[in-house]
Write a protein that holds these residues in place. Sequence first.
Motif, PDB file in Angstrom:
ATOM      1  N   GLU A  68       0.866  -1.186   0.000  1.00  0.00           N
ATOM      2  CA  GLU A  68       0.000   0.000   0.000  1.00  0.00           C
ATOM      3  C   GLU A  68       0.895   1.226   0.000  1.00  0.00           C
ATOM      4  OE1 GLU A  68      -1.235   2.102   3.066  1.00  0.00           O
ATOM      5  OE2 GLU A  68       0.841   1.823   3.705  1.00  0.00           O
ATOM      6  N   THR A  70       0.604   4.420   1.724  1.00  0.00           N
ATOM      7  CA  THR A  70       0.694   5.436   2.781  1.00  0.00           C
ATOM      8  C   THR A  70       1.978   5.333   3.607  1.00  0.00           C
ATOM      9  OG1 THR A  70      -1.688   5.269   2.862  1.00  0.00           O
ATOM     10  CG2 THR A  70      -0.641   6.502   4.637  1.00  0.00           C
ATOM     11  N   ARG A  97      -0.139  -7.516  -3.301  1.00  0.00           N
ATOM     12  CA  ARG A  97      -0.718  -8.270  -2.180  1.00  0.00           C
ATOM     13  C   ARG A  97      -0.954  -9.696  -2.649  1.00  0.00           C
ATOM     14  NH1 ARG A  97      -5.254  -3.823  -0.005  1.00  0.00           N
ATOM     15  NH2 ARG A  97      -3.748  -2.115   0.152  1.00  0.00           N
ATOM     16  N   GLU A  99      -3.016 -12.121  -2.713  1.00  0.00           N
ATOM     17  CA  GLU A  99      -4.412 -12.464  -2.463  1.00  0.00           C
ATOM     18  C   GLU A  99      -4.830 -13.517  -3.467  1.00  0.00           C
ATOM     19  OE1 GLU A  99      -6.950  -9.244  -0.837  1.00  0.00           O
ATOM     20  OE2 GLU A  99      -5.879  -8.021  -2.279  1.00  0.00           O
ATOM     21  N   TYR A 106      -6.453  -8.333  -7.442  1.00  0.00           N
ATOM     22  CA  TYR A 106      -5.256  -8.764  -8.165  1.00  0.00           C
ATOM     23  C   TYR A 106      -4.053  -8.772  -7.246  1.00  0.00           C
ATOM     24  CZ  TYR A 106      -8.584  -7.302 -11.633  1.00  0.00           C
ATOM     25  OH  TYR A 106      -9.745  -7.146 -12.336  1.00  0.00           O
ATOM     26  N   GLU A 115      -2.014  12.047  -0.031  1.00  0.00           N
ATOM     27  CA  GLU A 115      -1.740  12.081   1.408  1.00  0.00           C
ATOM     28  C   GLU A 115      -1.451  13.535   1.787  1.00  0.00           C
ATOM     29  OE1 GLU A 115      -2.190   9.189   2.839  1.00  0.00           O
ATOM     30  OE2 GLU A 115      -1.781   7.795   1.210  1.00  0.00           O
ATOM     31  N   ARG A 242     -11.921  -1.008   8.064  1.00  0.00           N
ATOM     32  CA  ARG A 242     -10.940  -1.062   6.976  1.00  0.00           C
ATOM     33  C   ARG A 242      -9.766  -1.998   7.308  1.00  0.00           C
ATOM     34  NH1 ARG A 242     -10.518   1.298   3.079  1.00  0.00           N
ATOM     35  NH2 ARG A 242      -8.460   2.156   3.293  1.00  0.00           N
ATOM     36  N   TYR A 246      -3.678   1.556  10.914  1.00  0.00           N
ATOM     37  CA  TYR A 246      -3.139   2.846  11.371  1.00  0.00           C
ATOM     38  C   TYR A 246      -4.169   3.962  11.520  1.00  0.00           C
ATOM     39  CZ  TYR A 246      -2.550   3.133   6.205  1.00  0.00           C
ATOM     40  OH  TYR A 246      -2.712   3.082   4.855  1.00  0.00           O
ATOM     41  N   TYR A 247      -5.443   3.665  11.297  1.00  0.00           N
ATOM     42  CA  TYR A 247      -6.406   4.780  11.277  1.00  0.00           C
ATOM     43  C   TYR A 247      -6.779   5.300  12.662  1.00  0.00           C
ATOM     44  CZ  TYR A 247      -6.823   3.772   6.344  1.00  0.00           C
ATOM     45  OH  TYR A 247      -6.538   3.584   5.026  1.00  0.00           O
ATOM     46  N   ALA A 265     -15.250  -2.020  -3.216  1.00  0.00           N
ATOM     47  CA  ALA A 265     -14.583  -0.829  -2.669  1.00  0.00           C
ATOM     48  C   ALA A 265     -13.701  -0.237  -3.765  1.00  0.00           C
ATOM     49  CB  ALA A 265     -13.747  -1.211  -1.462  1.00  0.00           C
ATOM     50  N   GLY A 288      -5.457  10.772   4.179  1.00  0.00           N
ATOM     51  CA  GLY A 288      -5.352  10.537   2.733  1.00  0.00           C
ATOM     52  C   GLY A 288      -6.305   9.465   2.265  1.00  0.00           C
ATOM     53  N   GLY A 292      -8.414   2.212  -6.179  1.00  0.00           N
ATOM     54  CA  GLY A 292      -7.908   1.214  -7.116  1.00  0.00           C
ATOM     55  C   GLY A 292      -8.282   1.530  -8.566  1.00  0.00           C
TER      56      GLY A 292
HETATM   57  P1  HAM Z   1      -6.961  -0.044   0.850  1.00  0.00           P
HETATM   58  O1  HAM Z   1      -8.411   0.064   1.202  1.00  0.00           O
HETATM   59  O2  HAM Z   1      -6.253  -1.237   1.301  1.00  0.00           O
HETATM   60  O3  HAM Z   1      -6.294   1.254   1.417  1.00  0.00           O
HETATM   61  O4  HAM Z   1      -6.791   0.074  -0.719  1.00  0.00           O
HETATM   62  C1  HAM Z   1      -7.317   1.189  -1.415  1.00  0.00           C
HETATM   63  C2  HAM Z   1      -8.062   0.727  -2.655  1.00  0.00           C
HETATM   64  O5  HAM Z   1      -7.191  -0.041  -3.495  1.00  0.00           O
HETATM   65  C3  HAM Z   1      -9.243  -0.193  -2.403  1.00  0.00           C
HETATM   66  O6  HAM Z   1     -10.402   0.553  -2.058  1.00  0.00           O
HETATM   67  C4  HAM Z   1      -9.381  -0.866  -3.755  1.00  0.00           C
HETATM   68  O7  HAM Z   1     -10.064  -0.006  -4.658  1.00  0.00           O
HETATM   69  C5  HAM Z   1      -7.945  -0.994  -4.215  1.00  0.00           C
HETATM   70  N1  HAM Z   1      -7.410  -2.343  -3.940  1.00  0.00           N
HETATM   71  C6  HAM Z   1      -6.905  -2.817  -2.781  1.00  0.00           C
HETATM   72  N2  HAM Z   1      -6.490  -4.096  -2.922  1.00  0.00           N
HETATM   73  C7  HAM Z   1      -6.741  -4.452  -4.198  1.00  0.00           C
HETATM   74  C8  HAM Z   1      -6.521  -5.650  -4.980  1.00  0.00           C
HETATM   75  N3  HAM Z   1      -5.956  -6.724  -4.460  1.00  0.00           N
HETATM   76  N4  HAM Z   1      -6.908  -5.625  -6.285  1.00  0.00           N
HETATM   77  C9  HAM Z   1      -7.470  -4.522  -6.831  1.00  0.00           C
HETATM   78  N5  HAM Z   1      -7.677  -3.377  -6.149  1.00  0.00           N
HETATM   79  C10 HAM Z   1      -7.331  -3.331  -4.860  1.00  0.00           C
HETATM   80  C11 HAM Z   1      -4.979   1.564   1.287  1.00  0.00           C
HETATM   81  O8  HAM Z   1      -4.193   0.939   0.630  1.00  0.00           O
HETATM   82  C12 HAM Z   1      -4.595   2.830   2.024  1.00  0.00           C
HETATM   83  N6  HAM Z   1      -3.153   3.088   1.766  1.00  0.00           N
HETATM   84  C13 HAM Z   1      -5.450   4.004   1.601  1.00  0.00           C
HETATM   85  C14 HAM Z   1      -5.113   5.241   2.316  1.00  0.00           C
HETATM   86  C15 HAM Z   1      -4.394   6.283   1.821  1.00  0.00           C
HETATM   87  N7  HAM Z   1      -5.391   5.539   3.574  1.00  0.00           N
HETATM   88  C16 HAM Z   1      -4.885   6.718   3.880  1.00  0.00           C
HETATM   89  N8  HAM Z   1      -4.279   7.188   2.840  1.00  0.00           N
END
Ligand code: HAM
Length: 404
Positions: A68, A70, A97, A99, A106, A115, A242, A246-247, A265, A288, A292
């Motif tokens: 991710e 952040t 990831r 997954e 993906y 951010e 979520r 860290y939130y 999402a 922030g 996706g």
């Molecule tokens: P997250 O919810 O884990 O947050 O990922 C953000 C977005 O990335 C998800 O809402 C989704 O649209 C997309 N996403 C996550 N995993 C996948 C996956 N395996 N395949 C496709 N799309 C995916 C974060 O990553 C935090 N860093 C967000 C954030 C920024 N919080 C604060 N600042």
Amino acid sequence: MPPESALWVDLVSRFAKHVSIAGFGLVQSPMFEDIGVFQRVGEGTDIVTKEMYDFEDKGGRHLALRPEGTASIVRAYLQHRPQRSPWKVWYVAPNFRYERPQAGRYRQHHQLGVEVLGSADADLDVEVICLQADFYAQLGLKQVRLLLNTMGTSADRARYTTVLGEWLADHYQELPTQDQETARTNPLRVLDSKRAETQDLLTGAPIVLEVISSEAIEHFERVKEGLEAAAVHFEVEPRLVRGLDYYTHSTFEFQALALESAQNAIGGGGRYDALAAALGGPDTPGVGFGSGIERILLAVEAEKILADVSGAPLAFVVDTTGGRHAREVVLEARRSGLQVDRAYDRRSMKSQMKAADRSRAALAVLIGEDEVSTNTATIRNMRGDTPQTSIERSALIEYLRNQQ
Ligand code: HAM
């Protein structure tokens, strides 16, 4: 791949413009970091404990591919200490990831995100959420739901974790076995469980709003008031936690209702006022979101929003004299900023016309022996049956420019 990738280019350039207007600058952070950067921010999460790609490099360093964005941004902030406050940055970046891959999920996905570091002002929570909501609205997405919650301050979050943990301990036997271990190790994660029995049981569980401090309530009220004033519709979802640990204060998620619920999402984010300190830096509040790209594109497709990003050229040059004239016209046109294409390999007139058709160019510029001897080009309109016109070669670029 083309032609679908044209949508991707369009999306990223629109995002770049959207966030630049709001004062955000691009950050390009490395694709891998010392594993500690991520371990310290999500020890109780699947993203960090189960899904991270980690490896040892030739120097014996233990590294991880970024799951991710952040944590890397905060690490960069702490390392480089930018003077500007608040520091507002955006990114477009791959994340990894491990997954189970399926539609919309993906092992390498890409996020557009922002951010803001250095301010605890609730107005920035509002600004960031509005920025994301407006981006989806500008794309034309209509079936989008915004869920909002608060985790309170770090102390509130810890208190709520204890309260919830105790409640879960009292209901341990009623939990499905798969969630029992999670209840013990990371009670908040149980709120995220996809199991119906767990969700039914949780309707009676304490919610974070019953536990948090007046300071956190005040912050939350200010965020809600700001969103209402901005006419950004939201639903308070007290069980939204979520997938990252860290939130603090605001957390939010945008769901595309046209997509299947397990992968709907399209973006999410929140405030993380304790993250910088967890990474060994001074207390630095931040907020922030990440969104996706693949999921946004799926939502755009599901809502049948037809973006005209076909990238069709204005004109296609058909040269039946060997290609030299096509080479010259195409080069000159492109140097003038005109999108013009041609065929190669000295193909027949028929084959070149087919290629012109396939390119969906509006015009064909025909150059044969007759045109060469009279220093002209013949223009044929590819859509409709206007008669062909003959243009002086020296006036051709000007003519094409006027047809744009
Ligand atoms: P997250 O919810 O884990 O947050 O990922 C953000 C977005 O990335 C998800 O809402 C989704 O649209 C997309 N996403 C996550 N995993 C996948 C996956 N395996 N395949 C496709 N799309 C995916 C974060 O990553 C935090 N860093 C967000 C954030 C920024 N919080 C604060 N600042």
